[in-house]
Design an enzyme around this catalytic site. Structure first.
Site, PDB file in Angstrom:
ATOM      1  CG  ASP A 155      -1.827   1.120   1.369  1.00  0.00           C
ATOM      2  OD1 ASP A 155      -1.767   2.025   0.526  1.00  0.00           O
ATOM      3  OD2 ASP A 155      -2.628   1.118   2.327  1.00  0.00           O
ATOM      4  CB  SER A 156       3.604   2.045  -2.191  1.00  0.00           C
ATOM      5  OG  SER A 156       3.007   1.748  -3.427  1.00  0.00           O
TER       6      SER A 156
END
Ligand code: PLP
Lengths: 284, 607
Positions: A155-156
């Site tokens: 989840d960048s």
């Protein structure tokens, strides 16, 4: 007063949100963190000038990141969450009681702190006893893990700035190794619409395909992200996200969602033609 | 405080006393201003052009304040004499007398004079390491909106819009020619000279020269300054091609000392002190000793011992410090050439110091004449030195002088972290100080990340190629057994993480069988004729694979590192041919021969 937060979707198109007031502003070691109160979207988290989430539509992103793999893998016990400092993905994960352990690696402690303070609805699960929060570099954490996780969620932020490493080939390779042989990785896959984002979409797909025999892309509509059309990656050695969907089991859990549902799960892997074409031509 | 004093004023001409050794003398701001008037606006030579008419205009335009107070005759000469410059004093005095300056008394306040200077303050009055005189001058130039009827013809970028769009208007507008106010590298008397003096001070040298043709030119200038035709020079053979080129240019005769080799890693080390002593005893007439400090791999020899041996025998010590800029600023690093007492050092500021590619410094110790050195440099130096390169040296020097310590503490820490992590992956060996041997590997430059790869069954070349092709990571070079990653002022921890992650992944895919891998990086040369003689001898071209036992007429090397496998005048041995084929087969880039494919080589016809 007419105060607007503007983000450029491309050099020639922009998206603006009226701001009521600024709640928080801080330059951490890694990035500029701002939180605004807005009439349309509620509170908005902005990192380095880019909208990360809004209270009004964050559920879409986080539900899609988490429930899609959770409805496929029969038995998720250990999860690695990379990035995700706002806590939204964590909140969704914590709704599954049979998950035993969640390692979360976020590089910027200040993001976690700011979200806990100003976005408590999102950062709702930082007290969950299953959480092991590591403040550090995702790429360096995952490199040392071998065969440890059922699920990795990447989840960048966007691939410019501190999130850049989480889009590299070496990172995906090391995720592959950190997963059990039937593990699943889902990752933030950017938007196919604007040119520069589209190039990144190609790279991500080409790079994940190098390692995972099953690499599928799915989509969601997220109003406050550029173009509103957002992609996610689903990678596994074993499970096909549609053929191996365990609809009954997932429904039996009775998890209430606002965006995700079983029909949508089946449908979200059906991609527009131009996106299919985009994905077929990428360089590593 | 950086100097913000630019605006519409012309830049100062040199603030420093005009002595060849470029140190020591104090000057007053007044003398400085006067010199500005005489020198900056009159092509650098006092009195050569400036008429009363044009200087008067300049005064009015350029010095709106303070100028009324000047009373030149007496104090000017006094100042110059105090500075030990009576020649200049009398000539400047002559001009002063003929110039219409304001009659009021000499002002007594000398606001910028700072006697008893601290290390931060330049030894010459006025300028400190916080200044960047060349940068300031260019800034002044940019703001002055001068109409250029001189070269370069792109005229601040307007004549080449594509290039201007590509490089940016700011860059193009300071790509200028040596106009008087901007000094001239071939004969520096103003801002370039100031910048060079500051650089000399920052590096602890007696003098410094800005080089715009790389460290190659600096190395050649060192050798040509100290050695003439037929003079002997003691050196290891694992030198960069520029050193051997300097033998061709000067006619000096190399006395090669075999460097030690590390048996485990196969890399050449430095010269052992005993070997240098033996060479000096055999060749007491040698003029100089040339030393790498450090080598590409980070190996430093026992420089102080070599210097005292050489000096005891009247030989100069020349150091190729292409990879050693940081040794002048960091703590706990191997000793640098100037501190060790070497006579000359060539320092690639562009490699680890942050200046633009191709810019470099030549440093002098106390016993070399700067005047002579400049003449030697000017033999091959352009008369149109790039201000981009020179300004980059000036600004890099300031940054290093002010922040070098912290920067290299950080760099060392990064390199140390990377070493530990790489060693933890297993299979690789990232070299550390533990393999120093007290002599030919006296100390290790801990900013270098030199990684031995043979144990995982891949050559350094192969690992370097994988890093580039598969992971988009470029390392400096790979050879048969190692690769080298440069860690410098510009690195960030997350880039190191990428490198380490990629190495982890490459390790997983490697078969780990080091069998039948070539095992040495050093091929002992057999010099048949000296390089210059070989260079001027008639030659014919033969296929490389039929050249065994011929005498090479040209170089063959992998680039990088650019250390010749064969140099002109050397016997082509089977070792050399094997090494070339082996490296080539593994993807090393071969260079050196006239044949760009490096399939043919010129050999001497009459050996
Ligand atoms: C040891 C050594 N000396 C000299 C040089 C020449 O430096 P430049 O490329 O700046 O001319 C190099 C460059 O690679 C080098 O490695």
């Amino acid at each position: 007063m007419d105060l607007w937060l503007t983000e450029f979707s491309s050099p020639d198109a922009k998206f603006s949100i009226r701001v009521e007031k600024q709640l928080y502003s801080h330059t951490s070691d890694f990035q500029q963190i701002d939180i605004f109160q807005t009439p349309e979207f509620g509170r908005v988290l902005v990192l380095d000038g880019i909208v990360m989430l809004t209270e009004k539509d964050e559920f879409i992103y986080h539900e899609m990141m988490v429930h899609v793999p959770m409805a496929v893998h029969p038995n998720v016990r250990t999860v690695l969450l990379i990035g995700a400092g706002d806590g939204g993905s964590l909140r969704e994960l914590c709704r599954y009681p049979d998950i035993e352990c969640i390692d979360m690696v976020e590089i910027d402690r200040e993001v976690v702190n700011a979200c806990r303070r100003f976005l408590p609805e999102v950062a709702a699960s930082f007290n969950d006893p299953r959480l092991n929060l590591v403040i550090g570099d995702g790429i360096s954490f995952v490199r040392t893990k071998q065969d440890e996780y059922d699920l990795i969620i990447v989840d960048s932020t966007d691939p410019f700035g501190p999130g850049e490493d989480l889009f590299t080939r070496e990172f995906y390779a090391n995720c592959y190794n950190a997963l059990h042989s039937d593990g699943i990785m889902t990752n933030q896959h950017e938007s196919p619409y604007y040119d520069s984002d589209a190039q990144i979409v190609r790279h991500i797909h080409a790079r994940t395909t190098l390692y995972f025999p099953i690499t599928k892309v799915y989509q969601a509509h997220i109003p406050t992200y550029p173009s509103g059309h957002w992609l996610f990656g689903f990678s596994s050695r074993k499970y096909d996200p549609v053929a191996d969907l365990r609809a009954e089991e997932w429904l039996a859990r009775g998890i209430e969602t606002d965006y995700y549902n079983i029909d949508l799960h089946r449908g979200c892997f059906a991609l527009p033609t131009y996106v299919q074409q985009l994905l077929s031509g990428g360089d590593v | 405080m950086p100097n913000r004093n630019v605006g519409s004023r012309p830049p100062r001409s040199s603030k420093f006393a005009d002595s060849e050794h470029q140190n020591g003398a104090e000057t007053s701001p007044l003398r400085r201003r006067l010199r500005q008037l005489y020198m900056a606006q009159s092509s650098g030579a006092p009195g050569s052009q400036g008429t009363a008419q044009d200087t008067n205009e300049l005064e009015i335009g350029a010095f709106p304040d303070n100028i009324e107070d000047w009373q030149p005759e007496n104090w000017l000469n006094e100042d110059l004499r105090t500075a030990g410059l009576s020649d200049l004093a009398s000539s400047a005095g002559t001009i002063a007398a003929s110039r219409p300056l304001h009659p009021a008394g000499r002002p007594t306040a000398r606001p910028f004079l700072r006697p008893g200077s601290s290390p931060e303050i330049s030894r010459a009055e006025g300028l400190t390491q916080e200044d960047a005189p060349l940068k300031d001058a260019l800034e002044w130039y940019r703001e002055s909106r001068i109409v250029p009827f001189d070269v370069p013809g792109h005229k601040q970028g307007r004549g080449n819009p594509d290039l201007t769009e590509f490089l940016g208007q700011r860059t193009m507008s300071i790509d200028v020619n040596s106009m008087p106010a901007l000094d001239n590298l071939i004969h520096p008397t103003g801002v370039i000279r100031d910048a060079e003096i500051l650089a000399a001070q920052a590096f602890g040298a007696a003098a410094s020269f800005f080089m715009v043709n790389g460290t190659s030119a600096a190395v050649q200038a060192m050798v040509m300054t100290c050695c003439g035709e037929g003079d002997k020079i003691i050196m290891p053979r694992n030198v960069h091609r520029s050193s051997i080129n300097s033998l061709i240019l000067s006619g000096a005769i190399p006395v090669y000392v075999n460097p030690d080799t590390d048996n485990r890693l196969g890399i050449p080390l430095g010269m052992a002190v005993a070997d240098v002593r033996a060479a000096i005893e055999r060749h007491p007439d040698a003029k100089a000793v040339l030393v790498n400090n450090p080598t590409y791999y980070g190996v430093c020899p026992n420089l102080p011992a070599i210097v005292s041996l050489a000096h005891a025998n009247d030989m100069k010590v020349l150091c190729d410090e292409a990879h050693g800029t940081h040794l002048y600023f960091g703590d706990n690093l191997p000793i640098n050439a100037i501190t060790a007492g070497a006579d000359m050092a060539s320092v690639s500021v562009h490699k680890t110091g942050g200046s633009l590619t191709q810019s470099s410094l030549l440093l002098l110790g106390d016993d070399i004449s700067p005047g002579l050195t400049r003449q030697v440099i000017n033999l091959t130096q352009t008369t149109s030195a790039s201000y981009l390169l020179m300004a980059s040296l000036d600004i890099a020097r300031r940054n290093l002088a002010l922040h070098g310590r912290e920067i290299f503490a950080r760099v060392t820490q990064y390199a140390q972290y990377a070493r530990e992590q790489v060693n933890e992956i297993g299979g690789y060996y990232a070299i550390g100080s533990e393999i120093c041997n007290g002599d030919s590997f006296y100390s290790f430059d801990t900013t270098k990340l030199t990684v031995h790869t043979r144990a995982i069954g891949l050559t350094g070349i192969e690992v370097a190629d994988k890093l580039r092709l598969d992971y988009g990571i470029q390392v400096e070079f790979g050879d048969t057994g190692n690769f080298l990653a440069i860690i410098s002022v510009g690195d960030r921890p997350r880039d190191l993480e990428r490198l380490i992650s990629a190495l982890t992944e490459i390790r997983r895919g490697a078969d780990g069988d080091p069998a039948d891998m070539l095992f040495h990086e050093y091929i002992e040369p057999q010099m048949v004729v000296p390089p210059r003689q070989a260079y001027y001898t008639n030659k014919r071209t033969v296929p490389l694979d039929q050249a065994l036992n011929e005498v090479a007429g040209e170089f063959v090397m992998c680039y990088p590192p650019g250390i010749p496998i064969l140099a002109p005048g050397e016997r082509i041995t089977s070792d050399a041919l094997d090494y070339i084929e082996y490296s080539r087969a593994r993807g090393s880039k071969m260079v050196g021969t006239a044949d760009l494919e490096v399939r043919n080589i010129q050999v001497l016809t009459d050996k």
